[in-house]
Scaffold this motif. Structure first.
Motif, PDB file in Angstrom:
ATOM      1  N   SER A  95       0.845  -1.191   0.000  1.00  0.00           N
ATOM      2  CA  SER A  95       0.000   0.000   0.000  1.00  0.00           C
ATOM      3  C   SER A  95       0.887   1.250   0.000  1.00  0.00           C
ATOM      4  N   ALA A  96       0.545   2.221  -0.843  1.00  0.00           N
ATOM      5  CA  ALA A  96       1.416   3.388  -1.002  1.00  0.00           C
ATOM      6  C   ALA A  96       0.596   4.604  -1.419  1.00  0.00           C
ATOM      7  N   HIS A  97       1.302   5.724  -1.620  1.00  0.00           N
ATOM      8  CA  HIS A  97       0.650   6.962  -2.027  1.00  0.00           C
ATOM      9  C   HIS A  97       1.554   7.699  -3.005  1.00  0.00           C
ATOM     10  N   VAL A  98       0.993   8.161  -4.118  1.00  0.00           N
ATOM     11  CA  VAL A  98       1.753   8.941  -5.097  1.00  0.00           C
ATOM     12  C   VAL A  98       1.975  10.339  -4.539  1.00  0.00           C
ATOM     13  N   ARG A  99       3.234  10.774  -4.503  1.00  0.00           N
ATOM     14  CA  ARG A  99       3.563  12.096  -3.985  1.00  0.00           C
ATOM     15  C   ARG A  99       3.889  13.108  -5.083  1.00  0.00           C
ATOM     16  N   ASN A 100       4.505  12.661  -6.179  1.00  0.00           N
ATOM     17  CA  ASN A 100       4.832  13.604  -7.256  1.00  0.00           C
ATOM     18  C   ASN A 100       5.051  12.862  -8.562  1.00  0.00           C
ATOM     19  N   ASN A 101       4.993  13.602  -9.658  1.00  0.00           N
ATOM     20  CA  ASN A 101       5.241  13.085 -11.005  1.00  0.00           C
ATOM     21  C   ASN A 101       6.215  14.009 -11.711  1.00  0.00           C
ATOM     22  N   GLN A 102       7.059  13.436 -12.547  1.00  0.00           N
ATOM     23  CA  GLN A 102       7.988  14.247 -13.333  1.00  0.00           C
ATOM     24  C   GLN A 102       8.228  13.575 -14.678  1.00  0.00           C
ATOM     25  N   MET A 103       7.912  14.299 -15.764  1.00  0.00           N
ATOM     26  CA  MET A 103       8.162  13.788 -17.103  1.00  0.00           C
ATOM     27  C   MET A 103       9.599  14.070 -17.513  1.00  0.00           C
ATOM     28  N   GLN A 104      10.277  13.072 -18.065  1.00  0.00           N
ATOM     29  CA  GLN A 104      11.606  13.226 -18.641  1.00  0.00           C
ATOM     30  C   GLN A 104      11.602  12.538 -19.995  1.00  0.00           C
ATOM     31  N   GLY A 105      11.439  13.339 -21.039  1.00  0.00           N
ATOM     32  CA  GLY A 105      11.303  12.766 -22.375  1.00  0.00           C
ATOM     33  C   GLY A 105      10.011  11.979 -22.464  1.00  0.00           C
ATOM     34  N   ASN A 106      10.123  10.703 -22.841  1.00  0.00           N
ATOM     35  CA  ASN A 106       8.931   9.858 -22.942  1.00  0.00           C
ATOM     36  C   ASN A 106       8.782   8.934 -21.732  1.00  0.00           C
ATOM     37  N   ARG A 107       9.426   9.301 -20.629  1.00  0.00           N
ATOM     38  CA  ARG A 107       9.313   8.509 -19.406  1.00  0.00           C
ATOM     39  C   ARG A 107       8.692   9.342 -18.292  1.00  0.00           C
ATOM     40  N   LEU A 108       7.842   8.695 -17.510  1.00  0.00           N
ATOM     41  CA  LEU A 108       7.226   9.323 -16.354  1.00  0.00           C
ATOM     42  C   LEU A 108       7.874   8.766 -15.093  1.00  0.00           C
ATOM     43  N   ASN A 109       8.467   9.636 -14.278  1.00  0.00           N
ATOM     44  CA  ASN A 109       9.021   9.237 -12.989  1.00  0.00           C
ATOM     45  C   ASN A 109       8.015   9.581 -11.898  1.00  0.00           C
ATOM     46  N   VAL A 110       7.689   8.599 -11.072  1.00  0.00           N
ATOM     47  CA  VAL A 110       6.659   8.763 -10.050  1.00  0.00           C
ATOM     48  C   VAL A 110       7.287   8.581  -8.669  1.00  0.00           C
ATOM     49  N   GLY A 111       7.169   9.600  -7.824  1.00  0.00           N
ATOM     50  CA  GLY A 111       7.631   9.506  -6.447  1.00  0.00           C
ATOM     51  C   GLY A 111       6.551   8.868  -5.589  1.00  0.00           C
ATOM     52  N   ILE A 112       6.886   7.780  -4.918  1.00  0.00           N
ATOM     53  CA  ILE A 112       5.900   6.994  -4.168  1.00  0.00           C
ATOM     54  C   ILE A 112       6.343   6.848  -2.721  1.00  0.00           C
ATOM     55  N   GLU A 113       5.415   7.066  -1.797  1.00  0.00           N
ATOM     56  CA  GLU A 113       5.671   6.853  -0.374  1.00  0.00           C
ATOM     57  C   GLU A 113       4.891   5.631   0.094  1.00  0.00           C
ATOM     58  N   PHE A 114       5.581   4.681   0.712  1.00  0.00           N
ATOM     59  CA  PHE A 114       4.914   3.497   1.226  1.00  0.00           C
ATOM     60  C   PHE A 114       4.170   3.817   2.517  1.00  0.00           C
ATOM     61  N   ALA A 115       3.065   3.140   2.745  1.00  0.00           N
ATOM     62  CA  ALA A 115       2.311   3.306   3.983  1.00  0.00           C
ATOM     63  C   ALA A 115       3.175   2.889   5.170  1.00  0.00           C
ATOM     64  N   GLY A 116       3.018   3.597   6.305  1.00  0.00           N
ATOM     65  CA  GLY A 116       3.819   3.294   7.486  1.00  0.00           C
ATOM     66  C   GLY A 116       3.656   1.871   7.967  1.00  0.00           C
ATOM     67  N   SER A 117       2.471   1.307   7.788  1.00  0.00           N
ATOM     68  CA  SER A 117       2.199  -0.063   8.235  1.00  0.00           C
ATOM     69  C   SER A 117       2.911  -1.114   7.390  1.00  0.00           C
ATOM     70  N   GLU A 118       3.513  -0.695   6.267  1.00  0.00           N
ATOM     71  CA  GLU A 118       4.160  -1.645   5.360  1.00  0.00           C
ATOM     72  C   GLU A 118       5.670  -1.744   5.575  1.00  0.00           C
ATOM     73  N   GLN A 119       6.208  -1.053   6.565  1.00  0.00           N
ATOM     74  CA  GLN A 119       7.671  -1.003   6.700  1.00  0.00           C
ATOM     75  C   GLN A 119       8.304  -2.366   6.964  1.00  0.00           C
ATOM     76  N   GLN A 120       7.680  -3.180   7.824  1.00  0.00           N
ATOM     77  CA  GLN A 120       8.255  -4.502   8.084  1.00  0.00           C
ATOM     78  C   GLN A 120       8.220  -5.364   6.829  1.00  0.00           C
ATOM     79  N   LYS A 121       7.127  -5.264   6.088  1.00  0.00           N
ATOM     80  CA  LYS A 121       7.017  -6.006   4.831  1.00  0.00           C
ATOM     81  C   LYS A 121       8.124  -5.567   3.863  1.00  0.00           C
ATOM     82  N   MET A 122       8.400  -4.241   3.834  1.00  0.00           N
ATOM     83  CA  MET A 122       9.449  -3.737   2.949  1.00  0.00           C
ATOM     84  C   MET A 122      10.830  -4.188   3.427  1.00  0.00           C
TER      85      MET A 122
END
Length: 232
Positions: free
Chosen positions: A192-219
């Motif tokens: 489970s996560a949340h999109v924080r930002n997007n950035q286009m670079q040419g024909n690629r989309l870079n997506v900044g993602i933050e994982f939910a705090g409850s998922e840290q052990q799983k990560m």
């Protein structure tokens, strides 16, 4: 952010030139004779001499004329997204205000630049195939998942990159689910996560993602399975 850190190195100044591209939105704060902040568009700059910004549309006629005048000081801030994840700031002064053919603000080029990391945890560069979905219950093999690559990761977040077409709409800042295959048993792991930002670079989309705090052990477990040393 107070400007209290050490002077920027020459390498930082080089990055500064690369970061500030025409069209970038920057935050500028004036404190004399009163505190006023604007978000203005960068038109361009000449390294070592000046920066040019659009005049704030809300400052109509003589409004803010005591603030937006030659010689007044200001602090400029902007965010560098992507791999660096920094907030950059510097002090400047108004050199001039042009009125024709368009009203523009000329700022002095900074003599020193300060930066602050936005992330509490460093991310390590990776090349992990992953997929993103809006719904948690979609299977890893579903055609509705957005397929790409995780190019950096920590237990708290990652940067996901995907090749997109010209008509692709950037992911909104909302909850998503990141799907990865465990290298141990090849089973799908859903984070489970949340999109924080997007950035286009040419024909690629870079997506900044933050994982939910409850998922840290799983990560922690998943990164250990990938033999990624997160230093935690």
């Amino acid at each position: 952010m107070e400007i209290t850190q050490a002077k920027a190195t020459l390498d930082s100044k080089a990055k500064f030139c690369l970061d500030l591209l025409p069209g970038k939105i920057i935050d500028i704060q004036f404190t004399n004779p009163l505190t006023v902040r604007f978000k203005l568009t960068l038109i361009g700059y000449e390294a070592g001499k000046y920066l040019i910004l659009k005049y704030p549309p809300q400052a109509k006629n003589s409004q803010y004329s005591d603030v937006l005048k030659e010689g007044n000081g200001a602090i400029v801030r902007y965010i560098v997204e992507g791999e660096r994840g920094e907030c950059v700031a510097f002090s400047t002064t108004i050199l001039a205000i042009a009125v024709r053919p368009e009203k523009l603000i000329y700022l002095s080029y900074p003599k020193q630049i300060e930066s602050r990391q936005l992330r509490e945890v460093n991310r390590l560069q990776t090349h992990i195939p992953a997929k993103i979905s809006i719904n948690k219950d979609q299977s890893f093999d579903s055609e509705n998942l957005l397929q790409g690559i995780i190019i950096d990761i920590s237990t708290t977040g990652c940067r996901f990159t995907v090749h997109v077409n010209s008509g692709f709409l950037a992911l909104k800042k909302r909850q998503v689910f990141v799907h990865l295959l465990s290298p141990i048993d090849n089973e799908a792991v859903v984070i489970s996560a949340h999109v924080r930002n997007n950035q286009m670079q040419g024909n690629r989309l870079n997506v900044g993602i933050e994982f939910a705090g409850s998922e840290q052990q799983k990560m922690h477990n998943l990164l250990a399975a990938y033999a990624i040393d997160i230093g935690q």
